[in-house]
Motif scaffolding. Sequence first.
Motif, PDB file in Angstrom:
ATOM      1  N   THR A  21       6.811  -7.729   3.332  1.00 22.55           N
ATOM      2  CA  THR A  21       7.856  -7.408   2.374  1.00 22.55           C
ATOM      3  C   THR A  21       7.286  -7.425   0.959  1.00 22.55           C
ATOM      4  O   THR A  21       6.647  -8.399   0.564  1.00 22.55           O
ATOM      5  CB  THR A  21       9.015  -8.416   2.486  1.00 22.55           C
ATOM      6  OG1 THR A  21       9.516  -8.380   3.820  1.00 22.55           O
ATOM      7  CG2 THR A  21      10.129  -8.100   1.505  1.00 22.55           C
ATOM      8  N   GLY A  22       7.464  -6.330   0.234  1.00 17.64           N
ATOM      9  CA  GLY A  22       6.957  -6.237  -1.127  1.00 17.64           C
ATOM     10  C   GLY A  22       5.468  -5.938  -1.217  1.00 17.64           C
ATOM     11  O   GLY A  22       4.931  -5.818  -2.305  1.00 17.64           O
ATOM     12  N   GLY A  23       4.795  -5.814  -0.067  1.00 15.66           N
ATOM     13  CA  GLY A  23       3.363  -5.533  -0.063  1.00 15.66           C
ATOM     14  C   GLY A  23       3.068  -4.074  -0.351  1.00 15.66           C
ATOM     15  O   GLY A  23       3.966  -3.240  -0.444  1.00 15.66           O
ATOM     16  N   ALA A  24       1.790  -3.765  -0.492  1.00 15.66           N
ATOM     17  CA  ALA A  24       1.359  -2.385  -0.736  1.00 15.66           C
ATOM     18  C   ALA A  24       1.478  -1.562   0.545  1.00 15.66           C
ATOM     19  O   ALA A  24       1.340  -2.086   1.650  1.00 15.66           O
ATOM     20  CB  ALA A  24      -0.085  -2.372  -1.230  1.00 15.66           C
ATOM     21  N   THR A  25       1.728  -0.272   0.403  1.00 15.42           N
ATOM     22  CA  THR A  25       1.788   0.633   1.545  1.00 15.42           C
ATOM     23  C   THR A  25       0.410   1.205   1.799  1.00 15.42           C
ATOM     24  O   THR A  25      -0.214   1.758   0.892  1.00 15.42           O
ATOM     25  CB  THR A  25       2.793   1.770   1.290  1.00 15.42           C
ATOM     26  OG1 THR A  25       4.074   1.205   1.045  1.00 15.42           O
ATOM     27  CG2 THR A  25       2.869   2.703   2.480  1.00 15.42           C
TER      28      THR A  25
END
Length: 104
Positions: A21-25
């Motif tokens: 969650t909230g991490g880079a894609t």
Amino acid sequence: AFLTLGGTGGRQTRFGLRASTGGATDTRAGNDYTWIPVWFRLQRTGGILTASESSAGVTWFAIARENCPVSSAGYVGLAVSSQTPGDLNTTTFDHVALSPDGPR
């Protein structure tokens, strides 16, 4: 996780995954020569997510297999976007299925 069609003249598939969650894609390029209609499949087996594409829903080309620990619940959605006005007038989703036991 998502699968897209676009880029390289509108023909390239891409697989994207955000592992937290909230991490880079993180994205992976798929087939550069994908033509519509195209079938996409996201299949989860345990903590492994496999993204695939097919021209007819019979023979599948694996784009990526990634470790993706997720809870037993999940959300699914379909989206369309375009940079060219009018392109979305002919977009159709069909043969959409969700299966707790895998593809049928």
